[in-house]
Design a protein around this motif. Structure first.
Motif, mmCIF file in Angstrom:
data_model
loop_
_atom_site.group_PDB
_atom_site.id
_atom_site.type_symbol
_atom_site.label_atom_id
_atom_site.label_comp_id
_atom_site.label_asym_id
_atom_site.label_seq_id
_atom_site.Cartn_x
_atom_site.Cartn_y
_atom_site.Cartn_z
ATOM 1 N N SER A 1 -6.793 -0.063 -13.694
ATOM 2 C CA SER A 1 -8.242 0.023 -13.500
ATOM 3 C C SER A 1 -9.007 -0.605 -14.658
ATOM 4 O O SER A 1 -10.159 -1.019 -14.495
ATOM 5 C CB SER A 1 -8.663 1.483 -13.326
ATOM 6 N N SER B 1 -11.772 -0.681 -9.475
ATOM 7 C CA SER B 1 -11.315 0.176 -8.371
ATOM 8 C C SER B 1 -10.680 -0.628 -7.242
ATOM 9 O O SER B 1 -10.643 -0.175 -6.101
ATOM 10 C CB SER B 1 -12.493 0.984 -7.823
ATOM 11 N N ASP C 1 -7.713 -1.165 -6.363
ATOM 12 C CA ASP C 1 -6.581 -0.550 -5.655
ATOM 13 C C ASP C 1 -7.028 0.427 -4.592
ATOM 14 O O ASP C 1 -6.213 0.885 -3.785
ATOM 15 C CB ASP C 1 -5.640 0.128 -6.648
ATOM 16 N N ARG C 2 -8.314 0.747 -4.545
ATOM 17 C CA ARG C 2 -8.844 1.639 -3.503
ATOM 18 C C ARG C 2 -9.523 0.859 -2.383
ATOM 19 O O ARG C 2 -10.066 1.458 -1.459
ATOM 20 C CB ARG C 2 -9.807 2.648 -4.119
ATOM 21 N N THR D 1 0.844 -1.186 0.000
ATOM 22 C CA THR D 1 0.000 0.000 0.000
ATOM 23 C C THR D 1 0.884 1.243 0.000
ATOM 24 O O THR D 1 2.113 1.163 0.133
ATOM 25 C CB THR D 1 -0.907 0.017 1.236
#
Length: 703
Positions: A287, A292, A294-295, A214
């Motif tokens: 993406s 999404s 990665d969020r 992260t």
């Protein structure tokens, strides 16, 4: 003697008995305490207490004795409720009743050895990382139950590492990991973390551990928030992290330390030492493939990536790269072969696999290939008689050919073939070795390859696209075609006379296992999203309307699986990349066995022919498309649903041989609906309605 007694006391203290994990949680909640409060009192992290209560780990001294005392005191305050009074025992029967059917006992997770793996397997020892020792204790089933793993991979295939030192694995597992530097983290993953996954083929390789960093974890490890080298997307060679890796005697691959990085040491004693990294703030999860994801929170992201890893394979880069890796993992290029003369073992080719790089036939080579540079002057534009052009459809019907009846329709409805390229790869006979040139050969559909043949004399209804060209127009003369395209011409009853050919006598269904793995992954994910095989058409359409909202995590997995199919096929003809390439030079992709533009051409040819075969069935029933883009075809309709135009037999069944609604690969789903006037305007302007039928650019959606 006192030292011996002290050691025994310490040993006993270290094994202070504890209640079951479920009882630990019951006692804490009964007293109204949060996991955070308990963690603060015992000077541990909340994730550690969570692991104790789930049974993933047990506490170690000195916390173990204090935690046992804490639970013991709570047990006095909140004793377990006494069970309801048992009924009086039934009198013994005169004859014993039939034995009940045996019920299989629940399988507990495999115990992890209490000692670290040997040095040759684990790599260099880590610098005393924080970690809880796993025990095979009972535990609550997580939302996504992890598959049974080998003890050496007890940590699972991957971990999402956050800035507080938490490493989130699959099945809700949370481990403590060191964030001192990259080499220390690598050593932890290989040794104490026990990350990785077993091979998919007995002659293949185990999957390397994957650590997903992260933004906060990347910062703690000394990585910048973004890469300044936007062209090469990698850290400069003089960056401190790169130097740390080199000082610790680890190496980086040629692509360096970028969004996806491999840190490794050469194979020693038959053992592979390699850890893969994905850096989220650098865009590791595109993406277009992962949505999404990665969020997502670290635990949720670990679940998403874990599902993909267990159903498909541990990601090794982009979904395109991973698609190729899956081919190699399922069909390894080599196997161990014993030399009968010497009795020694060596490496030999794996039957049915791509064992070595081969150069393409001249018409199969892309413009940048050295073969093309040798045959044609620089800047020469090759004609269809000089190059193979097997691509997906991008066709629109001439609006002048719209009939009055068609113009009276109110809607344009798009339907999309599920996993079209995967379905095309299933049971497809492919060439495995180098091509052989033949002059004026008789066509043989059992021979994979490329054929120079004139198909321009074959007529089709102008309301249908021509099956032999990606633009759907009639060929203008002799051209190169892949075997499935020429075989379709023969299937339609036409005589073909090839002028020359490049064929591959060594053949096999190389992509069968690849298709099966991805099909199963796709179907399992769709099932998690509430879409299953056997649904009625109305129920299927209703489930598809809501499936992406049902579970955003599983929707991300689904998107990645689809991108793996398309990207993997596309990667078979990877073109040169990077500023260092010079025209006419070889590029790195050419040196791998899976650089095979002929296989890509065969798959795309088969997918296009499959589309045309079904469109022809609909045309026989009086239904003609107005646009086709890859695996999406648009028809005109009096209603907004596919049910308003899909033809049926007199007894109400779907038309045999045509498009059928359903979830399986090769069946179709509703792609989108627009008004007829919208589609007519696009046709008049020369644009493809299939590209925008669902309100977005289909070429960018990866559907």
């Amino acid at each position: 003697m006192s030292e011996l007694f002290d050691a025994i006391d310490a040993l006993i203290a270290g094994q202070t008995p504890l209640p079951s994990p479920a009882e630990r949680e019951r006692l804490r909640t009964a007293h109204g305490l949060s996991q955070e409060q308990v963690a603060k009192a015992l000077k541990v992290r909340r994730a550690t207490v969570m692991n104790w209560e789930s049974g993933k780990t047990d506490p170690r001294p000195p916390q173990r004795e204090a935690y046992a005392h804490f639970l013991s005191e709570l047990a006095k305050l909140y004793p377990e409720a006494a069970p309801a009074s048992a009924p009086a025992p039934a009198p013994a029967p005169e004859a014993p009743p039939p034995a009940p059917a045996a019920v299989p006992a629940p399988v507990s997770p495999p115990a992890t050895p209490a000692v670290p793996p040997p040095a040759e397997e684990a790599g260099p020892p880590a610098a005393a990382p924080r970690r809880s020792v796993r025990q095979p204790a009972a535990r609550k089933a997580p939302a996504t139950t992890p598959p049974a793993t080998e003890p050496r991979f007890a940590g699972g295939p991957l971990a999402v590492v956050d800035g507080d030192g938490s490493a989130y694995g699959i099945g809700g597992l949370v481990l403590d990991c060191p964030l001192k530097d990259i080499p220390t983290l690598v050593a932890w993953a290989l040794a104490e973390g026990r990350l990785g996954a077993p091979r998919l083929h007995r002659n293949g390789k185990d999957a390397d551990p994957l650590l997903v960093l992260t933004a906060s974890a990347a910062e703690r490890l000394g990585l910048p928030a973004e890469l300044t080298d936007r062209r090469n997307l990698r850290l400069p060679d003089d960056h401190k992290v790169v130097k740390q890796i080199a000082r610790a005697k680890w190496q980086l691959t040629r692509r360096g330390f970028g969004p996806w990085a491999s840190v490794y040491r050469p194979v020693q004693g038959g053992r592979r030492h390699c850890v893969q990294f994905a850096v989220l703030p650098w865009g590791a999860l595109d993406s277009r493939a992962w949505g999404s994801a990665d969020r997502f929170a670290p635990a949720e992201l670990a679940s998403v990536l874990g599902d993909y890893a267990t159903r498909v394979i541990t990601p090794r880069g982009t979904t395109a790269v991973t698609g190729l890796e899956l081919m190699t993992a399922l069909r390894p290029p080599t196997r161990a072969v014993k030399d009968e003369a010497t009795g020694t073992w060596g490496s030999g080719p794996q039957p049915g696999s791509l064992s070595a790089p081969v150069d393409p036939a001249p018409p199969e080579a892309p413009d940048e290939h050295p073969i093309v540079a040798q045959l044609y002057p620089r800047g020469h534009r090759r004609t269809p008689a000089e190059m193979l052009d097997e691509e997906a459809y991008d066709w629109i019907r001439d609006p002048e050919l719209l009939t009055d009846a068609e113009c009276a329709h109110t809607h344009a409805v798009g339907i999309d073939v599920n996993m079209a390229f995967a379905a095309a790869a299933n049971r497809l006979n492919l060439g495995l070795g180098a091509p052989e040139h033949r002059t004026a050969p008789a066509f043989d559909k059992a021979l994979p390859g490329s054929w120079l043949v004139d198909l321009s004399h074959i007529d089709f209804d102008p309301r249908l696209p021509n099956p032999f060209t990606p633009h759907g127009n009639r060929p203008e003369g002799p051209a190169w075609y892949a075997t499935p395209t020429v075989a379709y011409a023969v299937e339609l009853g036409h005589e073909v006379r090839p002028v020359e050919a490049w064929v591959r006598p060594e053949t096999g269904s190389y992509l069968d296992a690849w298709y099966t793995r991805l099909r199963d992954a796709y179907m399992a994910t769709m099932e998690r999203l509430g879409v299953v095989s056997g649904m009625s058409p109305p129920d299927f359409l209703a489930a598809m309307e809501r499936h992406k909202q049902a579970d955003p995590g599983q929707a991300a997995v689904l998107s990645a699986i689809k991108a793996t199919v398309k990207g993997g096929i596309g990667k078979l003809r990877e073109r040169p990349q990077g500023a260092r390439y010079r025209p006419g030079e070889r590029w790195p992709a050419l040196e791998r066995p899976t650089w095979r533009p002929d296989i890509r051409a065969a798959v795309i040819s088969t997918a296009r022919v499959n589309m045309h075969r079904k469109m022809r069935k609909f045309a026989d029933a009086g239904l003609f498309p107005v646009a086709v883009l890859s695996d999406c075809v648009v028809y005109l309709s009096d209603g907004p649903s596919p049910l308003d135009f899909l033809p049926h037999t007199p007894d109400g069944k779907p038309l045999p041989g045509g498009f059928r609604l359903g979830v399986s690969p090769g069946m179709v789903k509703h792609e989108g609906t627009q008004e007829f006037l919208w589609a007519a305007q696009l046709l008049d302007e020369g644009h493809n309605p299939a590209r925008h039928i669902k309100g977005t650019d289909a070429a960018l959606d990866g559907e």
